[in-house]
Design a protein around this motif. Structure first.
Motif, PDB file in Angstrom:
ATOM      1  N   SER A 299      -2.597  -0.228  -9.394  1.00 20.39           N
ATOM      2  CA  SER A 299      -1.110  -0.324  -8.502  1.00 20.39           C
ATOM      3  C   SER A 299      -0.646   1.459  -8.766  1.00 20.39           C
ATOM      4  CB  SER A 299      -0.367  -1.115  -9.221  1.00 20.39           C
ATOM      5  OG  SER A 299       1.039  -0.854  -8.516  1.00 20.39           O
TER       6      SER A 299
ATOM      7  N   TRP B 170     -10.587   4.515   3.250  1.00 22.66           N
ATOM      8  CA  TRP B 170      -9.776   4.241   4.119  1.00 22.66           C
ATOM      9  C   TRP B 170      -9.413   2.632   4.427  1.00 22.66           C
ATOM     10  CZ3 TRP B 170      -6.399   6.037   7.845  1.00 22.66           C
ATOM     11  CH2 TRP B 170      -6.085   5.174   9.004  1.00 22.66           C
TER      12      TRP B 170
ATOM     13  N   THR C 274      -0.458   4.699   2.623  1.00 18.06           N
ATOM     14  CA  THR C 274      -0.512   5.566   4.179  1.00 18.06           C
ATOM     15  C   THR C 274      -0.978   6.809   3.645  1.00 18.06           C
ATOM     16  OG1 THR C 274       1.368   4.137   4.910  1.00 18.06           O
ATOM     17  CG2 THR C 274       0.519   6.132   5.976  1.00 18.06           C
TER      18      THR C 274
ATOM     19  N   HIS D  52      -6.786   8.756  13.212  1.00 13.22           N
ATOM     20  CA  HIS D  52      -5.636   9.468  12.283  1.00 13.22           C
ATOM     21  C   HIS D  52      -5.562  10.940  12.681  1.00 13.22           C
ATOM     22  CE1 HIS D  52      -3.721  10.991   8.735  1.00 13.22           C
ATOM     23  NE2 HIS D  52      -3.495   9.535   8.302  1.00 13.22           N
TER      24      HIS D  52
ATOM     25  N   GLY E 163      -1.091  -0.838  -0.590  1.00 11.76           N
ATOM     26  CA  GLY E 163       0.140  -0.434   0.052  1.00 11.76           C
ATOM     27  C   GLY E 163       0.416   1.006   0.147  1.00 11.76           C
TER      28      GLY E 163
ATOM     29  N   HIS F 158      -9.184   0.488   2.058  1.00 14.47           N
ATOM     30  CA  HIS F 158      -8.195   0.082   0.982  1.00 14.47           C
ATOM     31  C   HIS F 158      -6.910   0.224   0.907  1.00 14.47           C
ATOM     32  CE1 HIS F 158     -12.256  -1.759  -1.120  1.00 14.47           C
ATOM     33  NE2 HIS F 158     -12.532  -0.247  -1.151  1.00 14.47           N
ATOM     34  N   LEU F 159      -6.599   1.152   1.856  1.00 14.24           N
ATOM     35  CA  LEU F 159      -5.237   1.541   1.807  1.00 14.24           C
ATOM     36  C   LEU F 159      -4.117   0.404   2.028  1.00 14.24           C
ATOM     37  CD1 LEU F 159      -5.688   4.437   4.160  1.00 14.24           C
ATOM     38  CD2 LEU F 159      -5.385   4.556   1.801  1.00 14.24           C
ATOM     39  N   LYS F 160      -4.483  -0.579   2.734  1.00 18.40           N
ATOM     40  CA  LYS F 160      -3.378  -1.673   3.174  1.00 18.40           C
ATOM     41  C   LYS F 160      -3.334  -2.481   1.722  1.00 18.40           C
ATOM     42  CE  LYS F 160      -2.454  -5.604   5.984  1.00 18.40           C
ATOM     43  NZ  LYS F 160      -2.707  -6.375   7.149  1.00 18.40           N
ATOM     44  N   GLU F 161      -4.577  -2.701   0.967  1.00 17.59           N
ATOM     45  CA  GLU F 161      -4.676  -3.515  -0.303  1.00 17.59           C
ATOM     46  C   GLU F 161      -3.737  -2.819  -1.323  1.00 17.59           C
ATOM     47  OE1 GLU F 161      -7.672  -4.997  -3.550  1.00 17.59           O
ATOM     48  OE2 GLU F 161      -8.362  -4.115  -1.567  1.00 17.59           O
TER      49      GLU F 161
END
Length: 204
Positions: free
Chosen positions: A17, A33, A42, A59, A40, A35-38
């Motif tokens: 985290s 790229w 941007t 992007h 949290g 893993h970004l959502k996992e």
């Protein structure tokens, strides 16, 4: 230490985290790229040859690298951030999986240290960094392991304070893993190397 550059690689990010602040930089390196959502996060910049991801992300700040190159995508991202003045790095998704990529990412830590910066490689329940000709202070913990290894040649004048097994001005050889499995004792450990580079791994 100033602002931090977070670089997300293609490896696992479970249990990790992070909370970037103002002025921090987030770079997705190729498969990072995904893993970004996992996490949290941007991305401010996306870098890679995208062989792991399988496509070039849409992007506005995408740096596409050739597939045949000397630098790994992670190292390319570090070089980009160094050029922007960042000296503190947190590398995510760089432990586990393919052993060769894990070793490559450990070498990236040495590269950062030799540039006068400090990089940390974060995985689930563990972190590691490289220290060249300097001192590292870790947060105090009541328990857990700390391991210290000489890298790139012998490490001279190694002092370990605030750990179960202490040293003062010792020389560590890169051919003998005497520094494995030291232990936290509730103090904030100080790890110093007068000349050379140490790889330090610890539990969090």
């Amino acid at each position: 230490m100033g602002n931090t550059c977070y670089i997300v690689g293609a490896g696992g990010v479970q249990g990790v985290s992070v909370s970037p602040g103002p002025g921090d930089l987030v770079i997705a390196a190729d498969g990072g790229w995904a893993h970004l959502k996992e996490l949290g996060l941007t991305a401010d910049i996306v870098v890679g040859d995208f062989d792991s991801l399988g496509y070039v992300p849409s992007h506005p700040n995408c740096v596409t690298l050739p597939t045949e190159k000397d630098d790994t995508d992670m190292l390319s991202a570090v070089r980009l951030a160094l050029g922007r003045g960042y000296r503190h790095f947190v590398l995510l998704g760089g432990l586990g999986g393919r052993l060769d990529h894990t070793l490559a990412n450990l070498q990236v830590l040495f590269f950062i240290a030799r540039q006068g910066g400090r990089g940390e490689l974060w995985g689930e329940g563990q972190r590691c960094t490289a220290v060249t000709d300097g001192t590292l202070t870790l947060p105090a913990r009541a328990e857990g392991y700390v391991s210290v290894f000489a890298q790139g040649g012998d490490a001279r004048g190694v002092t370990l304070e605030g750990l179960k097994y202490t040293l003062e001005g010792a020389d560590l050889a890169c051919t003998f893993p005497i520094g494995v499995s030291n232990e936290f004792v509730g103090e904030a450990p100080r790890i110093t190397v007068e000349r050379g580079t140490l790889l330090v791994l610890w539990q969090v």
